[in-house]
Motif scaffolding. Structure first.
Motif, PDB file in Angstrom:
ATOM      1  N   PRO A   1      89.170 129.674 -16.093  1.00 25.91           N
ATOM      2  CA  PRO A   1      89.282 129.485 -14.584  1.00 25.91           C
ATOM      3  C   PRO A   1      87.917 130.071 -14.044  1.00 25.91           C
ATOM      4  CG  PRO A   1      90.927 130.971 -14.964  1.00 25.91           C
ATOM      5  CD  PRO A   1      90.565 130.238 -16.260  1.00 25.91           C
ATOM      6  N   GLY A   2      87.350 129.450 -13.190  1.00 25.40           N
ATOM      7  CA  GLY A   2      86.057 129.949 -12.416  1.00 25.40           C
ATOM      8  C   GLY A   2      85.309 129.019 -11.578  1.00 25.40           C
ATOM      9  N   GLY A   3      84.292 129.562 -11.053  1.00 26.33           N
ATOM     10  CA  GLY A   3      83.656 128.600 -10.146  1.00 26.33           C
ATOM     11  C   GLY A   3      82.492 129.334  -9.688  1.00 26.33           C
ATOM     12  N   LEU A   4      81.800 128.755  -8.842  1.00 25.73           N
ATOM     13  CA  LEU A   4      80.351 129.158  -8.218  1.00 25.73           C
ATOM     14  C   LEU A   4      80.304 130.429  -7.335  1.00 25.73           C
ATOM     15  CD1 LEU A   4      78.590 125.934  -6.990  1.00 25.73           C
ATOM     16  CD2 LEU A   4      78.497 127.219  -9.406  1.00 25.73           C
TER      17      LEU A   4
ATOM     18  N   GLU B   1      92.195 131.918  -6.809  1.00 21.98           N
ATOM     19  CA  GLU B   1      92.294 130.409  -6.106  1.00 21.98           C
ATOM     20  C   GLU B   1      92.786 129.379  -7.234  1.00 21.98           C
ATOM     21  OE1 GLU B   1      88.633 131.344  -3.226  1.00 21.98           O
ATOM     22  OE2 GLU B   1      88.317 129.954  -4.667  1.00 21.98           O
ATOM     23  N   GLU B   2      92.345 129.373  -8.291  1.00 23.76           N
ATOM     24  CA  GLU B   2      92.600 128.250  -9.255  1.00 23.76           C
ATOM     25  C   GLU B   2      93.915 128.457  -9.975  1.00 23.76           C
ATOM     26  OE1 GLU B   2      89.324 127.308 -11.828  1.00 23.76           O
ATOM     27  OE2 GLU B   2      88.132 127.039 -10.166  1.00 23.76           O
ATOM     28  N   THR B   3      94.397 129.606 -10.264  1.00 27.32           N
ATOM     29  CA  THR B   3      95.693 129.731 -11.018  1.00 27.32           C
ATOM     30  C   THR B   3      96.833 130.730 -10.404  1.00 27.32           C
ATOM     31  OG1 THR B   3      94.907 132.015 -11.965  1.00 27.32           O
ATOM     32  CG2 THR B   3      94.173 129.827 -13.037  1.00 27.32           C
TER      33      THR B   3
ATOM     34  N   HIS C   1      94.426 120.439  -6.825  1.00 28.54           N
ATOM     35  CA  HIS C   1      93.139 119.908  -6.670  1.00 28.54           C
ATOM     36  C   HIS C   1      92.144 119.711  -7.719  1.00 28.54           C
ATOM     37  CE1 HIS C   1      93.817 118.888  -2.551  1.00 28.54           C
ATOM     38  NE2 HIS C   1      94.160 120.152  -2.220  1.00 28.54           N
ATOM     39  N   GLU C   2      92.197 120.924  -8.285  1.00 32.03           N
ATOM     40  CA  GLU C   2      90.821 121.444  -9.291  1.00 32.03           C
ATOM     41  C   GLU C   2      91.623 121.299 -10.830  1.00 32.03           C
ATOM     42  OE1 GLU C   2      88.194 124.411  -8.361  1.00 32.03           O
ATOM     43  OE2 GLU C   2      87.177 124.262 -10.351  1.00 32.03           O
ATOM     44  N   CYS C   3      92.777 121.561 -11.077  1.00 34.95           N
ATOM     45  CA  CYS C   3      93.427 121.790 -12.129  1.00 34.95           C
ATOM     46  C   CYS C   3      94.500 120.944 -12.502  1.00 34.95           C
ATOM     47  CB  CYS C   3      93.941 123.323 -12.331  1.00 34.95           C
ATOM     48  SG  CYS C   3      92.518 124.624 -12.127  1.00 34.95           S
TER      49      CYS C   3
HETATM   50 MG   LIG Z   1      86.305 125.880 -10.830  1.00 35.03          MG
END
Ligand SMILES: [Mg+2]
Ligand SMILES: NC(=O)C1=CN([C@@H]2O[C@H](COP(=O)(O)OP(=O)(O)OC[C@H]3O[C@@H](n4cnc5c(N)ncnc54)[C@H](O)[C@@H]3O)[C@@H](O)[C@H]2O)C=CC1
Length: 316
Positions: free
Chosen positions: A174-177, A194-196, A241-243
């Motif tokens: 998981p990651g992002g900008l 945020e993602e997990t 939304h993302e995963c």
């Molecule tokens: Mg991401």
């Protein structure tokens, strides 16, 4: 609606706004910024700041009288100012234009100004006046993405996700900008949460990938940094939304699976090596140090330096 000012009217307004005084030209090379008024009052009065490289910065937001100026009158005024700055040997002009005054962009461009960069509420244009090709530095060349490899040493499990918006569903971290002003480790921890829904803390930096013309980087290059994180919560609550999927997976299984991005596979093997042989073999740890000139602090990432090397005075 207020009537637009003619060029003569603009000059009059500006002459009233900035009372005539001694010429405020550059009077030293101390590096301090000064306001300069070019050309002298009576012809044109675009006020700017001189930088330490001999360039002029004009911030239209600060020139209230411009609210009533039309584009053609601005062009005339800017042309006269540029001529004056050129004759005074200025090296460049930086023109900062608030978004609501964007009608001044086209007239500036017609005089040779180009976009340097834009932010959400303003754009900055430049004109090189010095000799030879422009020596002005370009704007940001990279975006920075950060992922967290959240590894639980007690169970040998690692946290992985599959993207919802990808054609191929491969395991990745998981990651992002990274956001402006955000430390790399803080981005990793924030994006993982945020993602997990997993809470974690930064341990080290494991890898850096540089890729040019990345499709998601708006024509810029991409730096993708993977950090090693230690979890302190374990119940997954992933972002719908993302995963598509999110799991704690055994590190051995992740290193062997084929359904994985190449960089994730490589870092899984790196982690396995660190887990077996000691994380000091793979970790770039971080330390905060003071910057010499600015009084600010920065983060320095490198392999652990033995204490006697940190304190040694000279090299034999
Ligand atoms: Mg991401
Ligand atoms: N090799 C790998 O394992 C991968 C590496 N990366 C790297 O990760 C970094 C970016 O991470 P991400 O998770 O992609 O970023 P992110 O987590 O900051 O944002 C991704 C989310 O932003 C939204 N989004 C992005 N572009 C959008 C658009 N044009 N319109 C509407 N919504 C949009 C979507 O909701 C998307 O799910 C980059 O550095 C990239 O190179 C990304 C994917 C795989």
């Amino acid at each position: 609606m207020r009537p637009l000012l003619s060029w003569a009217g603009w000059r009059a307004v500006l002459a009233r706004t900035h009372s005539p005084g001694p010429s405020a030209g550059y009077r030293g090379a101390s590096g301090a910024q000064r306001y300069v008024r070019n050309p002298p009052v009576g012809t044109c009065d675009l006020q700017g700041e001189l930088d330490r490289f001999g360039g002029i910065s004009v911030r239209l937001a600060r020139l209230d009288a411009l609210d009533r100026l039309d584009a053609a009158a601005f062009q005339k005024g800017l042309q006269a100012a540029v001529q004056q700055w050129r004759s005074e040997g200025r090296t460049a002009v930086w023109l900062h234009i608030p978004i609501l005054q964007s009608r001044f962009i086209a007239p500036a461009a017609s005089l040779g100004f180009c976009f340097h960069h834009a932010e959400s509420d303003s754009s900055t244009l430049t004109l090189w006046l010095g000799e030879g090709p422009s020596r002005l530095p370009g704007y940001a060349s990279h975006q920075v993405g950060v992922a967290g490899a959240v590894f639980d040493e007690s169970t040998r499990k690692i946290l992985v996700v599959q993207d919802r918006n990808k054609l191929k569903n491969m395991w990745k971290f998981p990651g992002g900008l990274s956001e402006p002003g955000e430390d790399i480790g803080d981005t990793a921890v924030r994006e993982v949460f945020e993602e997990t829904g997993i809470k974690s803390e930064f341990r080290s930096l494991l890898s850096i990938r540089q890729q040019h013309t990345n499709p998601g980087a708006f024509g810029k290059s991409d730096m993708y940094i993977i950090c090693r994180l230690k979890p302190y919560s374990f119940t997954i609550n992933f972002c719908q939304h993302e995963c598509l999927r999110c799991e704690w997976m055994d590190l051995n299984d992740l290193a062997k699976t084929e359904n994985i991005t190449p960089i994730t596979s490589r870092v899984a093997r790196l982690l396995l090596y660190g887990y077996r042989e000691g994380f000091d073999k793979i970790d770039l740890t971080v330390e905060e140090l003071p910057a010499v000139h600015t009084g600010l602090f920065y983060k320095l990432y490198h392999k652990e330096l033995p204490d006697n090397y940190k304190t040694m005075k000279g090299i034999d």
